[in-house]
Design an enzyme around this catalytic site. Sequence first.
Site, PDB file in Angstrom:
ATOM      1  CG  ASN A 185     -30.291  45.156 -77.391  1.00 46.28           C
ATOM      2  OD1 ASN A 185     -30.496  45.949 -78.310  1.00 46.28           O
ATOM      3  ND2 ASN A 185     -31.265  44.623 -76.677  1.00 46.28           N
ATOM      4  CE  LYS A 229     -16.247  45.629 -77.140  1.00 44.83           C
ATOM      5  NZ  LYS A 229     -16.024  46.492 -78.281  1.00 44.83           N
ATOM      6  CE  LYS A 236     -25.291  46.310 -82.735  1.00 43.32           C
ATOM      7  NZ  LYS A 236     -24.958  46.152 -81.296  1.00 43.32           N
ATOM      8  CB  THR A 237     -19.294  48.734 -85.615  1.00 44.69           C
ATOM      9  OG1 THR A 237     -20.557  49.405 -85.682  1.00 44.69           O
ATOM     10  CG2 THR A 237     -18.262  49.528 -86.404  1.00 44.69           C
ATOM     11  CG  PHE A 270     -23.511  58.795 -80.668  1.00 47.90           C
ATOM     12  CD1 PHE A 270     -23.791  57.489 -81.045  1.00 47.90           C
ATOM     13  CD2 PHE A 270     -22.243  59.102 -80.221  1.00 47.90           C
ATOM     14  CE1 PHE A 270     -22.819  56.510 -80.976  1.00 47.90           C
ATOM     15  CE2 PHE A 270     -21.259  58.124 -80.145  1.00 47.90           C
ATOM     16  CZ  PHE A 270     -21.549  56.836 -80.527  1.00 47.90           C
ATOM     17  CD  GLU A 318     -23.924  51.689 -85.250  1.00 48.39           C
ATOM     18  OE1 GLU A 318     -25.032  51.163 -85.064  1.00 48.39           O
ATOM     19  OE2 GLU A 318     -22.982  51.576 -84.457  1.00 48.39           O
TER      20      GLU A 318
END
Length: 199
Positions: free
Chosen positions: A39, A41, A43-44, A94, A131
Amino acid sequence: MTDRDTRHKKAMQKRKELVDAKIAQATEERGIVIVITGNGKGKTTSGWGTVARSLGYGYKVGVTQFIKGTWECGEREVFKENPNLTVHIMGTGFTWETQDRAVDTAACRAVWEKTLPMLQDPNIHLVLLDELTYMLKFGYLEIDEVLNALKNRPIDQSVIITGRNAHRDLLEYADTVSEVQDTKHAFNSGIKARRGIDW
């Protein structure tokens, strides 16, 4: 030399022996699958960091962005002229913005069809599936078809998959899994996401 210096030297000698032993045991050469989930911040950002690393060595890289594709993306911008980078974007943004499962599924399927040739190309050193975990969670893609593509990719190709709630079968198959957790997040305190920092 102080007692502390002596203890430090002994500790570092022991650590070096352990590291050297692990290096000696690592004899298999092949591409790997990395999953960056959780969860928190970053990752990308981590995925794009490895894209930068591969491009820096002159390797060919493919990227598919499944969720954030309609947003500005500073990482994508800095590399957009690089001839070794191919980027495909799902293009619907999104899923909570579209609120249309049929549209999102069709967009996902279309970009997945563009992604498959990258996962079959032995000249592509790294593929980032940014994602992708959401596509599995929402049922736009089936885990079996994703695993099949991963298992049949060229042996030297590495793949990074990012996103929250990674499917358990994906976690089991991956060679490396990192979980990014929130300790604090500015957005949860009412601070706006910033261009150049958050995207």
